[in-house]
Motif scaffolding. Sequence first.
Motif, mmCIF file in Angstrom:
data_model
loop_
_atom_site.group_PDB
_atom_site.id
_atom_site.type_symbol
_atom_site.label_atom_id
_atom_site.label_comp_id
_atom_site.label_asym_id
_atom_site.label_seq_id
_atom_site.Cartn_x
_atom_site.Cartn_y
_atom_site.Cartn_z
ATOM 1 N N ILE A 290 6.428 4.141 3.743
ATOM 2 C CA ILE A 290 5.418 4.962 3.542
ATOM 3 C C ILE A 290 7.430 6.037 2.949
ATOM 4 C CG2 ILE A 290 5.585 6.667 5.691
ATOM 5 C CD1 ILE A 290 4.047 4.413 7.189
ATOM 6 N N GLY A 291 6.986 6.701 1.841
ATOM 7 C CA GLY A 291 8.189 7.215 1.904
ATOM 8 C C GLY A 291 8.636 8.575 1.776
ATOM 9 N N CYS A 292 9.948 8.814 1.970
ATOM 10 C CA CYS A 292 9.982 10.492 2.316
ATOM 11 C C CYS A 292 10.630 11.044 1.024
ATOM 12 C CB CYS A 292 10.485 10.845 3.301
ATOM 13 S SG CYS A 292 11.558 9.930 3.580
ATOM 14 N N ASP A 293 10.367 12.542 0.752
ATOM 15 C CA ASP A 293 11.335 12.758 -0.643
ATOM 16 C C ASP A 293 12.862 13.792 0.123
ATOM 17 O OD1 ASP A 293 10.106 12.173 -2.736
ATOM 18 O OD2 ASP A 293 8.312 14.135 -2.487
ATOM 19 N N ASP A 294 12.074 14.019 1.616
ATOM 20 C CA ASP A 294 13.251 14.680 1.806
ATOM 21 C C ASP A 294 13.624 14.488 3.507
ATOM 22 O OD1 ASP A 294 11.080 16.681 3.118
ATOM 23 O OD2 ASP A 294 11.133 17.826 0.882
ATOM 24 N N VAL A 295 14.064 15.604 4.184
ATOM 25 C CA VAL A 295 14.245 15.067 6.043
ATOM 26 C C VAL A 295 13.533 15.637 6.446
ATOM 27 C CG1 VAL A 295 15.629 15.729 7.755
ATOM 28 C CG2 VAL A 295 16.327 14.864 5.398
ATOM 29 N N LYS A 296 12.220 16.558 5.742
ATOM 30 C CA LYS A 296 11.323 17.692 6.086
ATOM 31 C C LYS A 296 9.311 16.531 6.508
ATOM 32 C CE LYS A 296 7.908 21.010 5.833
ATOM 33 N NZ LYS A 296 7.610 21.808 4.915
ATOM 34 N N GLN A 297 9.652 15.264 5.582
ATOM 35 C CA GLN A 297 8.964 14.919 5.032
ATOM 36 C C GLN A 297 8.707 13.199 6.109
ATOM 37 O OE1 GLN A 297 8.498 13.125 0.928
ATOM 38 N NE2 GLN A 297 6.945 14.905 0.283
ATOM 39 N N ARG B 162 2.216 8.411 -4.612
ATOM 40 C CA ARG B 162 2.935 8.773 -5.569
ATOM 41 C C ARG B 162 2.803 10.531 -5.703
ATOM 42 N NH1 ARG B 162 0.678 5.739 -9.099
ATOM 43 N NH2 ARG B 162 -0.191 7.077 -9.468
ATOM 44 N N GLY B 163 2.568 10.897 -4.113
ATOM 45 C CA GLY B 163 2.456 12.622 -4.572
ATOM 46 C C GLY B 163 0.809 13.215 -5.023
ATOM 47 N N PHE B 164 0.452 12.576 -5.295
ATOM 48 C CA PHE B 164 -1.160 12.950 -6.059
ATOM 49 C C PHE B 164 -1.482 13.894 -4.703
ATOM 50 C CE2 PHE B 164 -5.728 12.696 -6.761
ATOM 51 C CZ PHE B 164 -5.552 13.473 -8.134
ATOM 52 N N ALA B 165 -2.160 13.209 -3.311
ATOM 53 C CA ALA B 165 -2.294 13.442 -2.564
ATOM 54 C C ALA B 165 -2.441 15.623 -2.172
ATOM 55 C CB ALA B 165 -2.429 13.167 -0.948
ATOM 56 N N GLY B 166 -0.880 15.778 -2.683
ATOM 57 C CA GLY B 166 -0.996 16.869 -1.870
ATOM 58 C C GLY B 166 -2.045 18.224 -3.395
ATOM 59 N N ARG B 167 -2.097 17.635 -4.353
ATOM 60 C CA ARG B 167 -2.592 17.987 -5.245
ATOM 61 C C ARG B 167 -4.358 17.965 -5.341
ATOM 62 N NH1 ARG B 167 -0.389 17.316 -10.854
ATOM 63 N NH2 ARG B 167 -2.474 17.916 -11.505
ATOM 64 N N MET C 79 0.896 -1.634 -0.067
ATOM 65 C CA MET C 79 -0.161 -0.090 0.165
ATOM 66 C C MET C 79 0.644 1.168 0.061
ATOM 67 S SD MET C 79 -2.485 1.200 2.431
ATOM 68 C CE MET C 79 -4.245 0.471 2.274
ATOM 69 N N LYS C 80 0.701 2.185 -1.037
ATOM 70 C CA LYS C 80 1.692 2.863 -0.774
ATOM 71 C C LYS C 80 0.544 4.581 -0.230
ATOM 72 C CE LYS C 80 4.124 1.848 -4.716
ATOM 73 N NZ LYS C 80 4.800 2.572 -6.321
ATOM 74 N N VAL C 81 1.139 4.675 0.594
ATOM 75 C CA VAL C 81 0.523 6.226 1.717
ATOM 76 C C VAL C 81 -0.094 7.050 1.192
ATOM 77 C CG1 VAL C 81 0.008 6.892 3.930
ATOM 78 C CG2 VAL C 81 1.802 4.664 3.661
ATOM 79 N N TYR C 82 1.110 7.655 -0.126
ATOM 80 C CA TYR C 82 0.948 9.190 -0.558
ATOM 81 C C TYR C 82 0.479 8.760 -1.949
ATOM 82 C CZ TYR C 82 2.787 10.974 4.396
ATOM 83 O OH TYR C 82 3.285 10.092 5.597
#
Length: 80
Positions: A35-42, A6-11, A1-4
């Motif tokens: 549960i991926g992350c693109d950067d330290v903030k995420q 692929r970045g679509f949720a933010g749109r 299960m991909k939680v986010y």
Amino acid sequence: MKVYFRGFAGRLPWFETMEPFFRFALSQPIATAVIGCDDVKQLEENVKFAASFALMTEKESQELIGNVSPYAAELMYYKP
């Protein structure tokens, strides 16, 4: 299960935070969540969500599903 998604949720026009998606995913009877992350903030945000995690109620789950459903076809073809 991909939680986010692929970045679509933010749109999504009503998007405020990733927390409901995180909670939804971890409230399902699954063996693994990616549960991926693109950067330290995420990463830090994910740690915060995990630390305060509470199972999503059925009502909350159905509300999130209802909010995301109109965008399902768009999600299928979304390319980040």
